[in-house]
Scaffold this motif. Structure first.
Motif, PDB file in Angstrom:
ATOM      1  N   CYS A  32     -31.094  39.106 -88.289  1.00  0.00           N
ATOM      2  CA  CYS A  32     -32.438  38.609 -87.846  1.00  0.00           C
ATOM      3  C   CYS A  32     -33.241  38.431 -88.816  1.00  0.00           C
ATOM      4  N   LEU A  33     -33.369  39.137 -89.809  1.00  0.00           N
ATOM      5  CA  LEU A  33     -34.185  39.193 -91.053  1.00  0.00           C
ATOM      6  C   LEU A  33     -33.541  38.034 -92.032  1.00  0.00           C
ATOM      7  N   ILE A  34     -32.031  38.082 -92.169  1.00  0.00           N
ATOM      8  CA  ILE A  34     -31.418  36.922 -93.097  1.00  0.00           C
ATOM      9  C   ILE A  34     -31.733  35.538 -92.543  1.00  0.00           C
ATOM     10  N   ALA A  35     -31.572  35.412 -91.225  1.00  0.00           N
ATOM     11  CA  ALA A  35     -32.001  34.353 -90.619  1.00  0.00           C
ATOM     12  C   ALA A  35     -33.123  33.835 -90.721  1.00  0.00           C
ATOM     13  N   ALA A  36     -34.172  34.652 -90.994  1.00  0.00           N
ATOM     14  CA  ALA A  36     -35.688  34.232 -91.302  1.00  0.00           C
ATOM     15  C   ALA A  36     -35.845  34.088 -92.837  1.00  0.00           C
ATOM     16  N   ASP A  37     -34.832  34.277 -93.523  1.00  0.00           N
ATOM     17  CA  ASP A  37     -34.803  34.171 -95.151  1.00  0.00           C
ATOM     18  C   ASP A  37     -35.527  35.431 -95.731  1.00  0.00           C
ATOM     19  N   VAL A  38     -35.295  36.591 -95.026  1.00  0.00           N
ATOM     20  CA  VAL A  38     -35.837  37.722 -95.778  1.00  0.00           C
ATOM     21  C   VAL A  38     -34.540  38.439 -96.425  1.00  0.00           C
ATOM     22  N   ASN A  48     -46.029  38.587 -92.136  1.00  0.00           N
ATOM     23  CA  ASN A  48     -46.974  39.205 -91.368  1.00  0.00           C
ATOM     24  C   ASN A  48     -46.495  39.476 -90.106  1.00  0.00           C
ATOM     25  N   ARG A  49     -47.314  40.417 -89.411  1.00  0.00           N
ATOM     26  CA  ARG A  49     -46.704  41.195 -88.187  1.00  0.00           C
ATOM     27  C   ARG A  49     -46.456  40.064 -86.937  1.00  0.00           C
ATOM     28  N   ARG A  50     -47.181  38.966 -87.046  1.00  0.00           N
ATOM     29  CA  ARG A  50     -46.769  38.065 -85.896  1.00  0.00           C
ATOM     30  C   ARG A  50     -45.542  37.552 -86.135  1.00  0.00           C
ATOM     31  N   GLU A  51     -45.221  37.026 -87.400  1.00  0.00           N
ATOM     32  CA  GLU A  51     -44.078  36.478 -87.758  1.00  0.00           C
ATOM     33  C   GLU A  51     -42.926  37.438 -87.210  1.00  0.00           C
ATOM     34  N   LEU A  52     -43.052  38.315 -87.622  1.00  0.00           N
ATOM     35  CA  LEU A  52     -42.139  39.706 -87.233  1.00  0.00           C
ATOM     36  C   LEU A  52     -41.684  39.763 -85.869  1.00  0.00           C
ATOM     37  N   VAL A  53     -42.728  39.796 -85.383  1.00  0.00           N
ATOM     38  CA  VAL A  53     -42.562  39.890 -83.535  1.00  0.00           C
ATOM     39  C   VAL A  53     -41.742  38.831 -83.132  1.00  0.00           C
ATOM     40  N   ASN A  54     -42.307  37.649 -83.735  1.00  0.00           N
ATOM     41  CA  ASN A  54     -41.653  36.475 -83.286  1.00  0.00           C
ATOM     42  C   ASN A  54     -40.331  35.883 -83.680  1.00  0.00           C
ATOM     43  N   ASN A  57     -34.641  37.196 -81.461  1.00  0.00           N
ATOM     44  CA  ASN A  57     -33.581  38.570 -81.239  1.00  0.00           C
ATOM     45  C   ASN A  57     -33.881  39.624 -81.816  1.00  0.00           C
ATOM     46  N   LEU A  58     -35.107  39.874 -82.323  1.00  0.00           N
ATOM     47  CA  LEU A  58     -35.788  41.032 -82.850  1.00  0.00           C
ATOM     48  C   LEU A  58     -36.756  41.462 -81.825  1.00  0.00           C
ATOM     49  N   GLY A  59     -36.594  42.722 -81.141  1.00  0.00           N
ATOM     50  CA  GLY A  59     -37.574  43.065 -80.470  1.00  0.00           C
ATOM     51  C   GLY A  59     -38.217  44.334 -80.843  1.00  0.00           C
ATOM     52  N   VAL A  60     -38.840  45.152 -79.741  1.00  0.00           N
ATOM     53  CA  VAL A  60     -39.592  46.102 -80.087  1.00  0.00           C
ATOM     54  C   VAL A  60     -38.727  47.308 -81.129  1.00  0.00           C
ATOM     55  N   LYS A  61     -37.626  47.601 -80.420  1.00  0.00           N
ATOM     56  CA  LYS A  61     -36.634  48.467 -80.968  1.00  0.00           C
ATOM     57  C   LYS A  61     -36.236  48.241 -82.213  1.00  0.00           C
ATOM     58  N   GLY A  62     -35.944  47.018 -82.454  1.00  0.00           N
ATOM     59  CA  GLY A  62     -35.404  46.476 -83.836  1.00  0.00           C
ATOM     60  C   GLY A  62     -36.640  46.610 -84.591  1.00  0.00           C
ATOM     61  N   ILE A  63     -37.829  46.239 -84.588  1.00  0.00           N
ATOM     62  CA  ILE A  63     -38.855  46.526 -85.337  1.00  0.00           C
ATOM     63  C   ILE A  63     -38.908  48.201 -85.675  1.00  0.00           C
ATOM     64  N   GLU A  76     -44.358  53.484 -96.495  1.00  0.00           N
ATOM     65  CA  GLU A  76     -45.045  53.566 -95.394  1.00  0.00           C
ATOM     66  C   GLU A  76     -45.791  52.625 -94.716  1.00  0.00           C
ATOM     67  N   THR A  77     -45.417  52.238 -93.568  1.00  0.00           N
ATOM     68  CA  THR A  77     -45.877  51.075 -92.972  1.00  0.00           C
ATOM     69  C   THR A  77     -46.526  51.410 -91.746  1.00  0.00           C
ATOM     70  N   THR A  78     -47.405  50.616 -90.936  1.00  0.00           N
ATOM     71  CA  THR A  78     -47.959  50.863 -89.802  1.00  0.00           C
ATOM     72  C   THR A  78     -47.037  50.920 -88.547  1.00  0.00           C
ATOM     73  N   PRO A  79     -46.961  51.794 -87.903  1.00  0.00           N
ATOM     74  CA  PRO A  79     -45.977  51.976 -86.700  1.00  0.00           C
ATOM     75  C   PRO A  79     -46.265  50.754 -85.551  1.00  0.00           C
ATOM     76  N   PHE A  80     -45.031  50.189 -85.008  1.00  0.00           N
ATOM     77  CA  PHE A  80     -45.397  49.206 -84.154  1.00  0.00           C
ATOM     78  C   PHE A  80     -46.442  49.313 -83.142  1.00  0.00           C
ATOM     79  N   SER A  81     -46.097  50.506 -82.649  1.00  0.00           N
ATOM     80  CA  SER A  81     -47.187  50.905 -81.601  1.00  0.00           C
ATOM     81  C   SER A  81     -48.677  51.022 -82.016  1.00  0.00           C
ATOM     82  N   LYS A  82     -49.082  50.913 -83.269  1.00  0.00           N
ATOM     83  CA  LYS A  82     -50.417  50.730 -83.517  1.00  0.00           C
ATOM     84  C   LYS A  82     -50.873  49.432 -84.002  1.00  0.00           C
ATOM     85  N   TRP A  83     -50.001  48.335 -83.896  1.00  0.00           N
ATOM     86  CA  TRP A  83     -50.271  46.930 -84.100  1.00  0.00           C
ATOM     87  C   TRP A  83     -51.169  46.478 -83.123  1.00  0.00           C
TER      88      TRP A  83
END
Length: 83
Positions: A32-38, A48-54, A57-63, A76-83
């Motif tokens: 998923c990350l490679i397809a997004a050129d990451v 940005n978080r919106r791009e990552l969520v969108n 094939n990358l869902g909550v578990k993947g994030i 350290e990053t902000t946990p997905f649950s706190k977005w």
């Protein structure tokens, strides 16, 4: 103080160039990350978080897996649950 800032800049430079493959993600998340050129951790941290969520094939578990992999590397990053 100056030494601390220098070390922080070196770490940022190191992360900027480090491949996402060093995170040892599962194939799905990696693809998923490679397809997004990451390609690097620096690229990943700039998304940005919106791009990552969108990402297709990358869902909550993947994030969550990505966040945990970053945390395992001492990033350290902000946990997905706190977005």
């Amino acid at each position: 103080m100056e030494m601390e800032m220098e070390m922080e800049m070196e770490m940022e430079k190191y992360l900027e160039q480090r491949s996402i493959s060093t995170l040892n993600l599962k194939t799905r998340e990696n693809n998923c990350l490679i397809a997004a050129d990451v390609q690097t951790i620096g690229d990943l941290l700039r998304i940005n978080r919106r791009e990552l969520v969108n990402l297709r094939n990358l869902g909550v578990k993947g994030i969550a897996l990505i966040n945990n992999a970053l945390k395992d590397q001492g990033i350290e990053t902000t946990p997905f649950s706190k977005w």
